[in-house]
Design an enzyme around this catalytic site. Structure first.
Site, PDB file in Angstrom:
ATOM      1  N   GLU A   1       0.813  -1.048  -0.050  1.00  0.00           N
ATOM      2  CA  GLU A   1      -0.205  -0.148  -0.149  1.00  0.00           C
ATOM      3  C   GLU A   1       0.901   1.479   0.052  1.00  0.00           C
ATOM      4  O   GLU A   1       0.900   2.001   0.842  1.00  0.00           O
ATOM      5  CB  GLU A   1      -0.801   0.052   1.159  1.00  0.00           C
ATOM      6  CG  GLU A   1      -1.880  -1.189   1.398  1.00  0.00           C
ATOM      7  CD  GLU A   1      -2.956  -0.964   2.370  1.00  0.00           C
ATOM      8  OE1 GLU A   1      -2.861   0.006   3.224  1.00  0.00           O
ATOM      9  OE2 GLU A   1      -3.748  -1.693   2.359  1.00  0.00           O
TER      10      GLU A   1
ATOM     11  N   GLU B   1      -4.915  -8.801   1.230  1.00  0.00           N
ATOM     12  CA  GLU B   1      -5.599  -8.440   2.544  1.00  0.00           C
ATOM     13  C   GLU B   1      -7.130  -8.016   2.378  1.00  0.00           C
ATOM     14  O   GLU B   1      -7.525  -7.561   1.201  1.00  0.00           O
ATOM     15  CB  GLU B   1      -5.001  -7.109   3.129  1.00  0.00           C
ATOM     16  CG  GLU B   1      -3.770  -7.162   3.769  1.00  0.00           C
ATOM     17  CD  GLU B   1      -3.156  -5.827   4.403  1.00  0.00           C
ATOM     18  OE1 GLU B   1      -4.134  -5.133   4.735  1.00  0.00           O
ATOM     19  OE2 GLU B   1      -1.887  -5.607   4.245  1.00  0.00           O
TER      20      GLU B   1
HETATM   21  C1  BGP Z   1      -3.918  -2.037   5.738  1.00  0.00           C
HETATM   22  C2  BGP Z   1      -2.486  -2.174   6.411  1.00  0.00           C
HETATM   23  C3  BGP Z   1      -2.484  -3.140   7.314  1.00  0.00           C
HETATM   24  C4  BGP Z   1      -3.566  -3.050   8.331  1.00  0.00           C
HETATM   25  C5  BGP Z   1      -4.886  -3.148   7.882  1.00  0.00           C
HETATM   26  C6  BGP Z   1      -5.805  -2.785   8.994  1.00  0.00           C
HETATM   27  O1  BGP Z   1      -4.174  -0.732   5.239  1.00  0.00           O
HETATM   28  O2  BGP Z   1      -1.843  -3.080   5.023  1.00  0.00           O
HETATM   29  O3  BGP Z   1      -1.219  -2.844   7.835  1.00  0.00           O
HETATM   30  O4  BGP Z   1      -3.107  -2.252   9.584  1.00  0.00           O
HETATM   31  O5  BGP Z   1      -4.931  -1.903   6.823  1.00  0.00           O
HETATM   32  O6  BGP Z   1      -6.219  -1.454   9.097  1.00  0.00           O
HETATM   33  P1  BGP Z   1      -5.973  -0.829  10.621  1.00  0.00           P
HETATM   34  O7  BGP Z   1      -4.945  -1.438  11.240  1.00  0.00           O
HETATM   35  O8  BGP Z   1      -5.770   0.531  10.441  1.00  0.00           O
HETATM   36  O9  BGP Z   1      -7.259  -1.159  11.266  1.00  0.00           O
END
Ligand code: BGP
Length: 461
Positions: free
Chosen positions: A166, A364
């Site tokens: 990302e 993800e």
């Molecule tokens: C994505 C990232 C992750 C993870 C996930 C969940 O954007 O790649 O690292 O953190 O989001 O988001 P958050 O942790 O902000 O709830």
């Protein structure tokens, strides 16, 4: 109906070094920007919990890999911490880190789990940030050197590499939205950061190919699909601006080897073009990937601005469009993100039709939920039926895309064990496995058992 997936489909999950390893300043690791930011502004982090310990993967990776096996994983993605491997950013290797990553990779392979390794997940070494971070071409060179070292050390066994996770997030959060260190708010500097990440990506891809290690190299993008509020031309223009700036600014160069003309025009019109040097275009052209990771959490709904920003006064992407809260949308109240399962199908269809059906996988997808302890049963397991429903409903759309010819090769959940989140610490739990923060014990949730069964059956009814 049976939702059957291909025999060689990738079932797994994803994490990142900073969010899972812990031992953030042990065994020779230097500070990254999150270690440092927590030190100087702990109040910016939920519950003032920082990244020192996270989910202790550094100490417990052997047991955790056994859990991954129990979860039915055939693949698993994590990242290497640049500040652990090369504490000075561009100097000597840390032998403890080499031992750790070698052992982690060997353990995964010994348990039948293919390691997917990402090189950068928001975690700039502090010493490199002090030298300009992604705004500096010297830091790009240091990153390229670090990547080469990773290929040399681990490339005999790692065959799926990713240059960035990302990359738009450090741009948006670190240089536009004041959500990540260095908390700069400056559109032009943000564009330079994004541009240098594309150059860094392309150089690493070029080098990897030259090494002929017989693997695949790609990038992981959060391809948040953009939906206009209506078909009104002003809404369509606004949605196109959002899509160009936040999706196609990475997707096009890494899949087509060039930026969209429309994006270049848009940046030029607002005097936002970065400094382009001779050889950059050729380099970008050589950065076309083998494999795309797609992170998908939520759609981006967009409307025209009520009062268009006058020419010359565009200081942020949101001067070119507004976000739209669609009435009746389904929301995950804990994270505040809309749940729109069909978005996953729309992304895969867009990749099939407009991006040559590039090989890809869902790298993800997941649901962060606060207060999961209320769902712990008498046997000590989290009864997370909502997560099963979330995954199943997304997999149904993935299945539909496959039926129509999508080249999607797998599905990874965020994440295997409840982990530390950049700003939210442990507020929202995402894992297949519950982490007890008091004693670091791990218990597989109902969704983890369900997923293991789905992976075994290669589908579900
Ligand atoms: C994505 C990232 C992750 C993870 C996930 C969940 O954007 O790649 O690292 O953190 O989001 O988001 P958050 O942790 O902000 O709830």
């Amino acid at each position: 109906m049976k939702y059957q997936f291909p025999d060689d489909f990738w079932w797994g999950s994803a994490t990142s070094a900073t969010q899972s390893e812990g031992a953030s300043l042990q065994d020779g690791k230097s500070k990254n920007i999150f270690d440092y930011w927590y030190e100087i502004e702990p109040e910016r982090f939920h519950g003032q919990i920082g990244p020192e310990n996270t989910s202790t993967f550094y100490d417990n990776y052997q047991q955790d890999i056994l859990l991954l096996k129990q979860l039915g994983h055939n693949t698993f993605r994590t990242s290497i911490s640049w500040s652990r491997l090369i504490p000075s950013g561009d100097g000597e290797l840390n032998p403890n880190a080499v031992t750790f990553y070698n052992s982690m990779i060997d353990n995964l392979l010994a348990n039948g789990i293919t390691p997917f390794i990402n090189l950068y997940h928001f975690d700039m070494p502090l010493c490199m940030q002090e030298r300009g971070g992604w705004e500096s071409r010297a830091v790009v060179d240091a990153y390229v050197r670090y990547a080469n070292i990773c290929f040399t050390l681990f490339g005999d066994r790692v065959k799926q590499w990713f240059t960035f996770n990302e990359p738009i997030v450090p741009v948006e959060a670190g240089y536009l939205g004041d959500q990540h260190y260095p908390c700069v708010v400056d559109f032009k500097r943000a564009v330079t950061v994004a541009y240098h990440c594309v150059l860094a990506h392309a150089k690493v891809v070029e080098n990897y190919r030259e090494l002929k290690q017989g693997g695949e190299i790609g990038i992981i993008l959060n391809l948040t699909p953009t939906y206009p509020r209506s078909d009104h031309p002003a809404d369509l223009v606004a949605a196109n601006h959002a899509d160009l700036l936040l999706n196609r600014s990475f997707l096009d160069p890494v899949t087509k080897g060039a930026y969209p003309d429309e994006l270049i025009r848009l940046l030029r019109d607002h005097d936002l073009l970065p400094a382009i040097e001779s050889g950059d275009c050729e380099l970008i052209a050589s950065g076309v990937i083998d494999l795309l990771g797609v992170n998908y959490y939520q759609p981006r709904r967009v409307q025209a601005k009520e009062n268009p920003t006058p020419q010359g006064q565009v200081n942020t992407p949101e001067d070119l469009f507004s976000f739209y809260s669609m009435p009746g949308r389904k929301i995950n109240p804990h994270r505040g993100w809309e749940i729109y399962e069909k978005g996953l199908y729309d992304i895969l269809t867009n990749l099939r039709i407009n991006y040559g059906n590039i090989p890809c996988y869902i790298s993800e997808n997941g649901m962060g939920v606060e207060g999961e302890e209320q769902f712990i049963t008498t046997s000590g397991q989290v009864d997370d039926e909502y997560r099963i429903e979330f995954i199943r409903d997304h997999l149904k759309w993935l299945h539909q895309a496959l039926q129509e010819g999508s080249n999607c090769k797998g599905y990874h959940l965020w994440t295997f064990i409840d982990c530390w989140s950049w700003l939210n610490a442990y507020k929202n739990r995402y894992g297949f496995v519950r982490l007890n923060l008091a004693d670091q014990t791990r218990v597989i949730k109902k969704s983890g058992h369900w997923f293991a069964d789905v992976a075994k059956q290669k589908g579900f009814n």
